[in-house]
Design a protein around this motif. Structure first.
Motif, PDB file in Angstrom:
ATOM      1  N   ALA A 286       2.825   1.366  -5.321  1.00 38.61           N
ATOM      2  CA  ALA A 286       4.455   0.474  -6.330  1.00 38.61           C
ATOM      3  C   ALA A 286       4.484  -0.915  -6.282  1.00 38.61           C
ATOM      4  N   LEU A 287       4.328  -1.712  -5.604  1.00 36.90           N
ATOM      5  CA  LEU A 287       3.963  -3.070  -5.633  1.00 36.90           C
ATOM      6  C   LEU A 287       2.529  -3.285  -7.133  1.00 36.90           C
ATOM      7  N   GLY A 288       1.620  -2.830  -6.690  1.00 37.44           N
ATOM      8  CA  GLY A 288      -0.103  -2.908  -7.057  1.00 37.44           C
ATOM      9  C   GLY A 288       0.343  -2.037  -8.306  1.00 37.44           C
ATOM     10  N   VAL A 289       1.212  -1.222  -8.539  1.00 33.50           N
ATOM     11  CA  VAL A 289       1.758  -0.692  -9.907  1.00 33.50           C
ATOM     12  C   VAL A 289       2.060  -1.988 -11.207  1.00 33.50           C
ATOM     13  N   GLY A 290       2.988  -2.561 -10.345  1.00 28.81           N
ATOM     14  CA  GLY A 290       3.599  -3.462 -10.677  1.00 28.81           C
ATOM     15  C   GLY A 290       2.820  -4.443 -11.178  1.00 28.81           C
ATOM     16  N   LEU A 291       1.960  -5.182 -10.690  1.00 26.13           N
ATOM     17  CA  LEU A 291       0.812  -5.993 -10.860  1.00 26.13           C
ATOM     18  C   LEU A 291      -0.144  -5.786 -11.461  1.00 26.13           C
ATOM     19  N   TRP A 292      -0.689  -4.977 -11.619  1.00 24.73           N
ATOM     20  CA  TRP A 292      -1.913  -4.224 -12.619  1.00 24.73           C
ATOM     21  C   TRP A 292      -0.947  -4.185 -13.670  1.00 24.73           C
ATOM     22  N   ALA A 293      -0.275  -3.568 -13.918  1.00 26.83           N
ATOM     23  CA  ALA A 293       0.554  -3.491 -15.063  1.00 26.83           C
ATOM     24  C   ALA A 293       0.570  -4.338 -16.283  1.00 26.83           C
ATOM     25  N   THR A 294       0.705  -5.863 -16.039  1.00 26.43           N
ATOM     26  CA  THR A 294       0.438  -7.041 -16.140  1.00 26.43           C
ATOM     27  C   THR A 294      -0.772  -7.487 -16.979  1.00 26.43           C
ATOM     28  N   LEU A 295      -2.297  -6.966 -16.097  1.00 25.28           N
ATOM     29  CA  LEU A 295      -3.357  -7.447 -16.859  1.00 25.28           C
ATOM     30  C   LEU A 295      -3.914  -6.611 -18.207  1.00 25.28           C
ATOM     31  N   GLN A 296      -3.073  -5.638 -18.507  1.00 27.77           N
ATOM     32  CA  GLN A 296      -3.257  -4.974 -19.528  1.00 27.77           C
ATOM     33  C   GLN A 296      -2.646  -5.261 -20.322  1.00 27.77           C
ATOM     34  N   PRO A 297      -2.589  -4.518 -21.839  1.00 31.94           N
ATOM     35  CA  PRO A 297      -2.426  -5.389 -23.109  1.00 31.94           C
ATOM     36  C   PRO A 297      -0.575  -4.847 -22.395  1.00 31.94           C
ATOM     37  N   ASP A 298       0.412  -5.784 -23.855  1.00 29.36           N
ATOM     38  CA  ASP A 298       1.701  -5.659 -23.662  1.00 29.36           C
ATOM     39  C   ASP A 298       2.283  -4.281 -23.274  1.00 29.36           C
ATOM     40  N   ALA A 299       2.615  -3.392 -24.440  1.00 26.29           N
ATOM     41  CA  ALA A 299       2.846  -2.200 -24.425  1.00 26.29           C
ATOM     42  C   ALA A 299       2.125  -1.294 -23.317  1.00 26.29           C
ATOM     43  N   PRO A 300       0.963  -1.001 -23.423  1.00 28.60           N
ATOM     44  CA  PRO A 300       0.428  -0.483 -22.675  1.00 28.60           C
ATOM     45  C   PRO A 300       0.590  -0.679 -20.836  1.00 28.60           C
TER      46      PRO A 300
ATOM     47  N   ALA B 103      14.175   5.372  -7.344  1.00 23.18           N
ATOM     48  CA  ALA B 103      14.890   4.221  -7.937  1.00 23.18           C
ATOM     49  C   ALA B 103      13.929   3.411  -6.545  1.00 23.18           C
ATOM     50  N   GLY B 104      13.944   2.696  -5.667  1.00 24.88           N
ATOM     51  CA  GLY B 104      13.334   2.061  -4.425  1.00 24.88           C
ATOM     52  C   GLY B 104      12.069   2.492  -5.134  1.00 24.88           C
ATOM     53  N   THR B 105      11.638   3.012  -5.196  1.00 23.66           N
ATOM     54  CA  THR B 105       9.863   3.324  -6.167  1.00 23.66           C
ATOM     55  C   THR B 105      10.041   2.373  -7.558  1.00 23.66           C
ATOM     56  N   ALA B 106      10.759   2.543  -8.290  1.00 22.07           N
ATOM     57  CA  ALA B 106      11.208   1.526  -9.622  1.00 22.07           C
ATOM     58  C   ALA B 106      11.584   0.329  -9.063  1.00 22.07           C
ATOM     59  N   LEU B 107      12.510  -0.365  -8.872  1.00 17.44           N
ATOM     60  CA  LEU B 107      12.520  -1.179  -7.631  1.00 17.44           C
ATOM     61  C   LEU B 107      11.430  -1.945  -7.755  1.00 17.44           C
ATOM     62  N   LEU B 108      10.593  -1.683  -6.618  1.00 21.28           N
ATOM     63  CA  LEU B 108       9.422  -2.030  -6.387  1.00 21.28           C
ATOM     64  C   LEU B 108       8.029  -2.359  -7.697  1.00 21.28           C
ATOM     65  N   THR B 109       7.872  -1.373  -8.421  1.00 20.20           N
ATOM     66  CA  THR B 109       7.265  -1.258  -9.654  1.00 20.20           C
ATOM     67  C   THR B 109       7.719  -2.883 -10.506  1.00 20.20           C
ATOM     68  N   GLY B 110       9.306  -2.379 -10.547  1.00 15.85           N
ATOM     69  CA  GLY B 110       9.614  -3.534 -11.634  1.00 15.85           C
ATOM     70  C   GLY B 110       9.333  -4.898 -11.150  1.00 15.85           C
ATOM     71  N   THR B 111       9.310  -4.949  -9.470  1.00 13.87           N
ATOM     72  CA  THR B 111       8.884  -6.409  -9.053  1.00 13.87           C
ATOM     73  C   THR B 111       7.778  -7.213  -9.048  1.00 13.87           C
ATOM     74  N   GLY B 112       6.779  -5.671  -8.985  1.00 19.28           N
ATOM     75  CA  GLY B 112       5.926  -6.276  -9.116  1.00 19.28           C
ATOM     76  C   GLY B 112       5.550  -6.387 -10.494  1.00 19.28           C
ATOM     77  N   TYR B 113       5.761  -6.234 -11.354  1.00 21.09           N
ATOM     78  CA  TYR B 113       5.828  -6.143 -13.254  1.00 21.09           C
ATOM     79  C   TYR B 113       6.093  -7.864 -13.290  1.00 21.09           C
ATOM     80  N   LEU B 114       6.901  -8.418 -12.613  1.00 19.48           N
ATOM     81  CA  LEU B 114       8.143  -9.446 -13.127  1.00 19.48           C
ATOM     82  C   LEU B 114       7.437 -10.483 -12.356  1.00 19.48           C
ATOM     83  N   THR B 115       6.908 -10.293 -11.283  1.00 20.82           N
ATOM     84  CA  THR B 115       6.026 -11.319 -10.576  1.00 20.82           C
ATOM     85  C   THR B 115       5.094 -11.514 -10.762  1.00 20.82           C
ATOM     86  N   GLY B 116       4.446 -10.242 -11.247  1.00 22.68           N
ATOM     87  CA  GLY B 116       2.770 -10.375 -12.483  1.00 22.68           C
ATOM     88  C   GLY B 116       2.657 -11.142 -13.509  1.00 22.68           C
ATOM     89  N   ARG B 117       3.877 -11.490 -14.173  1.00 26.12           N
ATOM     90  CA  ARG B 117       4.299 -11.762 -15.827  1.00 26.12           C
ATOM     91  C   ARG B 117       4.845 -13.538 -15.519  1.00 26.12           C
TER      92      ARG B 117
END
Length: 195
Positions: A56-70, A156-170
């Protein structure tokens, strides 16, 4: 008398938090036992299962490497596929999904370590597959015995982790610290191999 620890002992003590944090997670992840029943248990499972936490963290972090909308779509795709995988695991249990879970963590770690950007369609398909195998494993274990509240907690727990990964990556992008994403990828690879 002033005693100082030898350098080797001091270095060993630095690893203690890592050992303490990962040992219980490995012990609680995918045991086949079904004690969790409610929202709270579902919410805590992603935080205590090492494989789920890393993916979940990895998905959030990796998402920040992709273009914004995707990139913003990847966490949603992961959650949606996880939800679809739950009934699949309950109706068609197989232990092969565990290999998919490990592969997802290792692939996410490698993608982060290499700062890999892939075409949008490929990133969406990969993340959907990762979510599907994670959902399948959880569905195999618990879905027949739990209710909707556990599933909502798990999401909800998974969303919290992916969101944390995404915000950290940003934040790391804003601070121009791409090297930290590389280190996160290496950590995912190492913990994935140890789990």
């Amino acid at each position: 008398m002033n005693r100082t620890r030898p350098a080797s002992t001091a270095a060993a003590w630095r690893w203690l938090p890592v050992v303490l944090l990962t040992t219980p997670m490995v012990a609680l992840a995918h045991t086949g036992a079904v004690p969790p029943l409610g929202f709270g248990h579902g919410l805590l499972h992603p935080l205590t299962g090492l494989d789920h936490l890393l993916a979940a963290l990895g998905v959030g972090l990796w998402a920040t490497l992709q273009p914004d909308a995707p990139g913003r779509r990847l966490p949603v795709v992961f959650l949606s596929a996880l939800l679809l995988g739950l009934p699949l695991g309950a109706t068609w249990p197989t232990s092969v999904a565990e290999i998919g879970v490990l592969a997802s963590v290792l692939l996410l770690g490698a993608a982060l370590a290499l700062l890999l950007r892939v075409p949008t369609a490929l990133s969406l398909v990969l993340v959907a597959l990762f979510g599907l195998v994670h959902g399948h494993v959880h569905g195999t274990e618990v879905l027949p015995e739990v209710g909707l509240s556990y599933v909502l907690g798990l999401l909800a727990g998974t969303a919290l982790l992916t969101g944390t990964g995404y915000l950290t990556g940003r934040l790391l992008h804003r601070w121009q610290r791409a090297d930290a994403l590389r280190y996160a990828g290496v950590a995912l690879l190492l913990f994935g191999l140890l789990s």
